[in-house]
Design an enzyme around this catalytic site. Structure first.
Site, PDB file in Angstrom:
ATOM      1  N   LYS A 279     -15.161  14.503   1.510  1.00  0.00           N
ATOM      2  CA  LYS A 279     -14.000  15.159   1.262  1.00  0.00           C
ATOM      3  C   LYS A 279     -14.150  16.462   1.129  1.00  0.00           C
ATOM      4  CE  LYS A 279     -12.051  11.487  -1.929  1.00  0.00           C
ATOM      5  NZ  LYS A 279     -10.729  11.302  -1.013  1.00  0.00           N
ATOM      6  N   ASP A 349     -14.542   7.061   3.128  1.00  0.00           N
ATOM      7  CA  ASP A 349     -13.705   7.567   1.977  1.00  0.00           C
ATOM      8  C   ASP A 349     -12.876   6.244   1.833  1.00  0.00           C
ATOM      9  OD1 ASP A 349     -12.666   9.135   0.327  1.00  0.00           O
ATOM     10  OD2 ASP A 349     -11.730  10.485   1.504  1.00  0.00           O
ATOM     11  N   ARG A 353     -10.869  -0.019  -1.323  1.00  0.00           N
ATOM     12  CA  ARG A 353     -10.426  -1.327  -0.830  1.00  0.00           C
ATOM     13  C   ARG A 353     -11.872  -2.010  -0.605  1.00  0.00           C
ATOM     14  NH1 ARG A 353      -7.642   1.170   4.144  1.00  0.00           N
ATOM     15  NH2 ARG A 353      -7.425   3.158   2.584  1.00  0.00           N
TER      16      ARG A 353
HETATM   17  N1  BES Z   1      -9.519   7.921  -4.110  1.00  0.00           N
HETATM   18  C1  BES Z   1      -9.019   8.134  -2.849  1.00  0.00           C
HETATM   19  C2  BES Z   1      -7.473   8.299  -2.907  1.00  0.00           C
HETATM   20  C3  BES Z   1      -6.832   9.486  -3.583  1.00  0.00           C
HETATM   21  C4  BES Z   1      -6.843  10.555  -2.678  1.00  0.00           C
HETATM   22  C5  BES Z   1      -6.286   9.253  -4.598  1.00  0.00           C
HETATM   23  C6  BES Z   1      -6.043  11.664  -3.332  1.00  0.00           C
HETATM   24  C7  BES Z   1      -5.511  10.556  -5.096  1.00  0.00           C
HETATM   25  C8  BES Z   1      -5.582  11.708  -4.469  1.00  0.00           C
HETATM   26  C9  BES Z   1      -9.353   7.125  -1.815  1.00  0.00           C
HETATM   27  O1  BES Z   1     -10.617   6.689  -2.226  1.00  0.00           O
HETATM   28  C10 BES Z   1      -9.353   7.942  -0.528  1.00  0.00           C
HETATM   29  O2  BES Z   1     -10.232   8.552  -0.407  1.00  0.00           O
HETATM   30  N2  BES Z   1      -8.390   7.376   0.483  1.00  0.00           N
HETATM   31  C11 BES Z   1      -8.324   7.810   1.732  1.00  0.00           C
HETATM   32  C12 BES Z   1      -8.288   6.660   2.505  1.00  0.00           C
HETATM   33  C13 BES Z   1      -8.062   7.185   4.162  1.00  0.00           C
HETATM   34  C14 BES Z   1      -9.661   7.437   4.537  1.00  0.00           C
HETATM   35  C15 BES Z   1      -7.725   5.889   4.978  1.00  0.00           C
HETATM   36  C16 BES Z   1      -7.052   8.919   1.531  1.00  0.00           C
HETATM   37  O3  BES Z   1      -6.305   8.530   0.897  1.00  0.00           O
HETATM   38  O4  BES Z   1      -7.194   9.887   2.261  1.00  0.00           O
HETATM   39 ZN    ZN Z   2     -11.470   6.691  -3.784  1.00  0.00          ZN
HETATM   40 MN    MN Z   3     -12.102   7.807  -0.894  1.00  0.00          MN
END
Ligand code: BES
Ligand code: ZN
Ligand code: MN
Length: 497
Positions: A279, A349, A353
């Site tokens: 990230k 990331d 899931r």
């Molecule tokens: N924990 C994050 C989701 C998240 C992001 C929650 C920002 C709150 C604020 C999750 O693990 C994640 O990184 N999701 C990605 C998925 C993508 C790679 C398909 C996302 O939402 O960018």
């Molecule tokens: Zn996450």
């Molecule tokens: Mn993530």
């Protein structure tokens, strides 16, 4: 804080402060009028002078009002009478507790019966007031070497409910409110804790504490247990971290143990760096809240156990960090999940899931009545719904509606997004049964579609709390959501009438 209920005439309350409402412009509520008669027009006089015009969320503290048995009267503005509704009530009560904290009062009487909102009874008003009172005193300062000096003098709230016939409802709401507030605080504390402290091991220890306090059955699977079982997806996320992953199961039995449990599965990523799909640096600290789903399971179990609710609830928490490292999962890796289905990990990331799919397959062993997972799963859900409502999806429409209604009732709302074959197709992989991402659009939905593939054996719904579990910015803090929603859902299941 202590909460008590008093029925009968409100002018009989003699405490440090009594609270009454004023509508815009300068119209006293029923309770304020009653007090005004006792003090022979003193309140009306003050209001007419222009010191309090009733604008929403304003307050005015008066001392030694002639004839009134309480030492102070706090007037609170309620806004325009015709616009007075849920949001205005909550704003006014928040303002009341803020004002009370700034004075030296030890106790106060709140005329809840007088502030009732259309469509909401006294039970709702009382319960929400308890949550707001506890919110007003919540501080997370245990990691500061010098705690902020503050005198918290307010210790007792008396709810003045008027007619005695409301006493039974009020008592029930009081007991629920106190339990839910405790659950919310547990959830907030776990979320706010620094991620070097709140590790998967720490969560497992906390589960041990909780199990002892409330006589829950506890089991904790270690990584070697997960390997034996074949939890390849959960372990793929844990590979990059030096902190060992845990799968925590807590069982609360409020009914005969033969009665099938409601299973709550909470995402417990104690820190989400994104892994090799790293990230960006900005606000990455907030990914300590990526165990918000797990924290809400702890909080809900606390509330349910405090209430001794006659339901069976099993909490399952897959807990791990998501870190980059020499041994970390790489984009393109293919793993086999506990269900036997293979997954091509195209983005490390999208880890929530992966840990949830193994926990959901594992949930089958507990012969669930229904399964609800709670997860800070997607940024896409925040894009869709903002920070106001949680995302709600599921394969069982009745369960989805039950959850939605529980959210409305508890003022902890969730809103349904669709699932469907068209979205399922986006998860196609050239090399495995499915990919772990579905492309740029509809990300909250494709994430839920991914989860749905592991829930075929039971009734299932999913709450995406990415936008509601915590607040960003200057007031950065866990919210304790969706503990009110989940607890209400379980209260309604315990007593379907
Ligand atoms: N924990 C994050 C989701 C998240 C992001 C929650 C920002 C709150 C604020 C999750 O693990 C994640 O990184 N999701 C990605 C998925 C993508 C790679 C398909 C996302 O939402 O960018
Ligand atoms: Zn996450
Ligand atoms: Mn993530």
């Amino acid at each position: 804080m202590d909460f008590v209920i008093q029925s009968g005439r409100l002018e009989k309350y003699h405490g440090d402060c009594i609270v009454a409402g004023v509508f815009e412009t300068r119209k006293l509520t029923g309770a304020a009028k009653t007090l005004d008669e006792v003090c022979k027009g003193y309140l009306a006089g003050v209001v007419d002078q222009g010191d309090m015009d009733g604008r929403a969320n304003t307050t005015l503290l008066l001392h030694n009002v002639p004839g009134i048995g309480s030492k102070r009267v706090l007037l609170v503005g309620l806004g325009k009478e015709e616009e007075y509704a849920e949001k205005e009530f909550l704003g006014a009560i928040r303002a009341v507790f803020k004002a009370l904290q700034q004075t030296g009062v030890k106790n106060a009487g709140l005329c809840v019966a007088d502030l009732i909102v259309e469509g909401r009874g006294i039970a709702w008003a009382l319960l929400q007031s308890i949550l707001l009172a506890e919110e007003s005193v919540y501080r997370f300062d245990r990691l500061k070497s010098k705690r902020e000096e503050r005198q918290l003098s307010l210790q007792k709230i008396t709810f003045l409910i008027g007619d005695e016939s409301a006493t039974a409802d009020a008592k029930k709401a009081l007991q629920q409110g106190v339990a839910i507030a405790r659950g919310i605080n547990v959830t907030k504390d776990l979320g706010n804790l620094a991620p070097n402290i709140c590790t998967p091991t720490y969560l497992a220890e906390q589960a041990g504490e909780m199990a002892r306090t409330y006589s829950l059955k506890l089991s904790v699977l270690e990584e070697k247990d997960m390997e034996k079982l074949g939890m390849g997806a959960l372990l793929a996320v844990a590979r990059g971290s030096h902190q060992p992953a845990k799968l925590i199961v807590m069982e609360y039995r409020g009914r005969k143990s033969t009665k099938k449990p409601v299973v709550l599965v909470g995402k417990g990523v104690t820190f989400d760096t994104g892994g090799i799909s790293l990230k960006p640096a900005a606000e990455m600290d907030e990914m300590k809240y990526d165990m918000g789903g797990a924290a809400s399971v702890f909080g809900t179990l606390t509330a349910v156990a405090e209430m001794k609710l006659p339901v069976n609830v099993t909490g399952i928490i897959p807990a791990t960090e998501n870190m980059p490292g020499g041994n970390a999962t790489k984009p393109g890796d293919v793993v086999t999940s506990l269900s036997g289905q293979t997954i091509e990990i195209l983005n490390t990331d999208a880890e929530g899931r992966l840990i949830l799919c193994d926990a959901l397959a594992y949930a089958e062993r507990y012969k669930p009545e229904v399964v609800i997972d709670i997860a800070t799963l997607t940024g896409a859900c925040v894009v869709a719904l903002g920070h106001v409502v949680s995302g709600l999806m599921g394969t069982d429409e009745q369960l989805v509606q039950e959850l939605r209604q529980a959210g409305e009732k508890a003022s902890d709302r969730a809103w349904q997004l669709p699932l469907g074959k068209e979205y399922q197709e986006l998860l196609k992989s050239n090399f495995a049964d499915m990919a772990n991402i579905g492309g740029r659009w509809g990300g909250a939905i494709t994430a839920a579609c991914f989860l749905s593939r592991f829930t075929g054996k039971y009734r299932w719904a999913h709450l995406d709390i990415a936008g509601t579990a915590w607040k960003s910015g200057k007031e950065k803090e866990a919210t304790g959501r969706p503990v009110p929603l989940l607890t209400q859902f379980l209260i309604d299941r315990a007593d379907p009438h």
